[in-house]
Design a protein around this motif. Sequence first.
Motif, PDB file in Angstrom:
ATOM      1  N   ALA A  38       0.636  -1.182  -0.157  1.00 61.58           N
ATOM      2  CA  ALA A  38      -0.032   0.018   0.097  1.00 61.58           C
ATOM      3  C   ALA A  38       0.938   1.230  -0.074  1.00 61.58           C
ATOM      4  N   SER A  39       2.049   1.186   0.849  1.00 66.46           N
ATOM      5  CA  SER A  39       2.911   2.303   0.930  1.00 66.46           C
ATOM      6  C   SER A  39       3.539   2.593  -0.433  1.00 66.46           C
ATOM      7  N   LEU A  40       4.040   1.632  -0.976  1.00 68.10           N
ATOM      8  CA  LEU A  40       4.629   1.946  -2.455  1.00 68.10           C
ATOM      9  C   LEU A  40       3.624   2.447  -3.397  1.00 68.10           C
ATOM     10  N   ASN A  41       2.623   1.727  -3.568  1.00 70.12           N
ATOM     11  CA  ASN A  41       1.542   2.333  -4.561  1.00 70.12           C
ATOM     12  C   ASN A  41       1.110   3.631  -4.437  1.00 70.12           C
ATOM     13  N   LEU A  42       0.705   4.070  -3.018  1.00 71.84           N
ATOM     14  CA  LEU A  42       0.298   5.216  -2.709  1.00 71.84           C
ATOM     15  C   LEU A  42       1.343   6.401  -3.035  1.00 71.84           C
ATOM     16  N   ALA A  43       2.781   5.940  -2.565  1.00 70.49           N
ATOM     17  CA  ALA A  43       3.868   6.835  -3.075  1.00 70.49           C
ATOM     18  C   ALA A  43       3.697   7.277  -4.539  1.00 70.49           C
ATOM     19  N   PHE A  44       3.569   6.508  -5.500  1.00 66.39           N
ATOM     20  CA  PHE A  44       3.545   6.665  -6.840  1.00 66.39           C
ATOM     21  C   PHE A  44       2.168   7.220  -7.081  1.00 66.39           C
ATOM     22  N   ALA A  45       0.828   6.926  -6.439  1.00 66.16           N
ATOM     23  CA  ALA A  45      -0.102   7.835  -6.890  1.00 66.16           C
ATOM     24  C   ALA A  45      -0.006   9.115  -6.498  1.00 66.16           C
ATOM     25  N   SER A  46       0.629   9.697  -5.253  1.00 64.62           N
ATOM     26  CA  SER A  46       0.821  10.778  -4.891  1.00 64.62           C
ATOM     27  C   SER A  46       1.935  11.557  -5.703  1.00 64.62           C
ATOM     28  N   ALA A  47       2.880  11.012  -6.047  1.00 62.44           N
ATOM     29  CA  ALA A  47       3.951  11.595  -7.218  1.00 62.44           C
ATOM     30  C   ALA A  47       3.308  11.951  -8.423  1.00 62.44           C
ATOM     31  N   LYS A 130       7.396  -3.968 -10.675  1.00 65.23           N
ATOM     32  CA  LYS A 130       7.493  -5.597 -10.113  1.00 65.23           C
ATOM     33  C   LYS A 130       6.123  -5.976  -9.505  1.00 65.23           C
ATOM     34  N   LEU A 131       5.798  -5.092  -8.486  1.00 63.91           N
ATOM     35  CA  LEU A 131       4.212  -5.152  -7.854  1.00 63.91           C
ATOM     36  C   LEU A 131       3.381  -4.940  -8.494  1.00 63.91           C
ATOM     37  N   THR A 132       3.109  -4.033  -9.384  1.00 62.48           N
ATOM     38  CA  THR A 132       1.937  -3.898 -10.493  1.00 62.48           C
ATOM     39  C   THR A 132       2.101  -4.540 -11.416  1.00 62.48           C
ATOM     40  N   PRO A 134       3.425  -8.218 -11.973  1.00 59.94           N
ATOM     41  CA  PRO A 134       4.345  -9.071 -11.304  1.00 59.94           C
ATOM     42  C   PRO A 134       4.200 -10.106 -12.740  1.00 59.94           C
ATOM     43  N   LYS A 135       5.306 -10.890 -12.562  1.00 60.06           N
ATOM     44  CA  LYS A 135       5.837 -11.858 -13.670  1.00 60.06           C
ATOM     45  C   LYS A 135       6.140 -13.113 -12.937  1.00 60.06           C
ATOM     46  N   ASP A 136       5.776 -14.379 -13.252  1.00 60.99           N
ATOM     47  CA  ASP A 136       6.279 -15.645 -12.878  1.00 60.99           C
ATOM     48  C   ASP A 136       6.071 -15.933 -11.227  1.00 60.99           C
ATOM     49  N   GLU A 137       6.693 -14.886 -10.538  1.00 59.26           N
ATOM     50  CA  GLU A 137       6.609 -15.063  -9.008  1.00 59.26           C
ATOM     51  C   GLU A 137       6.296 -13.568  -8.565  1.00 59.26           C
ATOM     52  N   ALA A 138       5.763 -13.781  -7.066  1.00 55.39           N
ATOM     53  CA  ALA A 138       5.604 -12.526  -6.421  1.00 55.39           C
ATOM     54  C   ALA A 138       6.995 -11.773  -6.012  1.00 55.39           C
ATOM     55  N   PRO A 139       6.932 -10.474  -6.251  1.00 57.12           N
ATOM     56  CA  PRO A 139       8.125  -9.699  -5.857  1.00 57.12           C
ATOM     57  C   PRO A 139       8.044  -9.749  -4.378  1.00 57.12           C
ATOM     58  N   VAL A 140       9.445  -9.667  -3.772  1.00 56.13           N
ATOM     59  CA  VAL A 140       9.905  -9.284  -2.697  1.00 56.13           C
ATOM     60  C   VAL A 140       9.961  -7.835  -2.476  1.00 56.13           C
ATOM     61  N   ILE A 141       9.262  -7.401  -1.534  1.00 45.65           N
ATOM     62  CA  ILE A 141       9.098  -5.834  -1.110  1.00 45.65           C
ATOM     63  C   ILE A 141       9.618  -5.837   0.117  1.00 45.65           C
TER      64      ILE A 141
END
Length: 182
Positions: A38-47, A130-132, A134-141
């Motif tokens: 949530a933090s990562l996605n909201l950071a970019f929504a804010s940007a 990578k989060l938005t 994803p390919k093959d496997e879940a990203p490690v955030i």
Amino acid sequence: MADFDTFAGTLLEESKRFLEKAAENKNDDAAHAAYLHASLNLAFASAEAHINAVAEELASHTEFSAPHDKGVLLEKEVRLDNGEFKLKGDRFYPLEERVMFIHRRVTSQPLDKKTQWWSDLGSAIKLRNKLTHPKDEAPVIRAKDVAAALTAVIECIDAIYRAVYKKPFPAAKRMLQSKLTF
């Protein structure tokens, strides 16, 4: 515009608060991961919201009246229509391109891409992608990566404020400390 500026600021504060919540929930893997996402996605929504607000304001100035300027600022496609350039439909530009465009048009100087925040912004965009997408496997955030991403977003907005308004982005002085308490 003030309401939209408030909304953009709220998105940033939510992003910071979710990063804080992730730290508070280190022992609950599912909650920790959810708060980081949530933090990562909201950071970019804010940007995006902050850059859109600045771009919208600039587009209203006469020095940005050329169709190609307005096209980038307002994310519109520029096409020839009956012998003249007109804005038609949406055309989305990468965040980095819009930041570089605004900086260069306002200062007449290229953005210094050797700054730490610019490098960190590139890494943050890759992490967000990578989060938005994803390919093959879940990203490690990881929390430190989200903190670096959020810091890069804040410093990016600050750089645009300094270029356009000749003063710092007000929220930059608090960096990762949120005003929210939920």
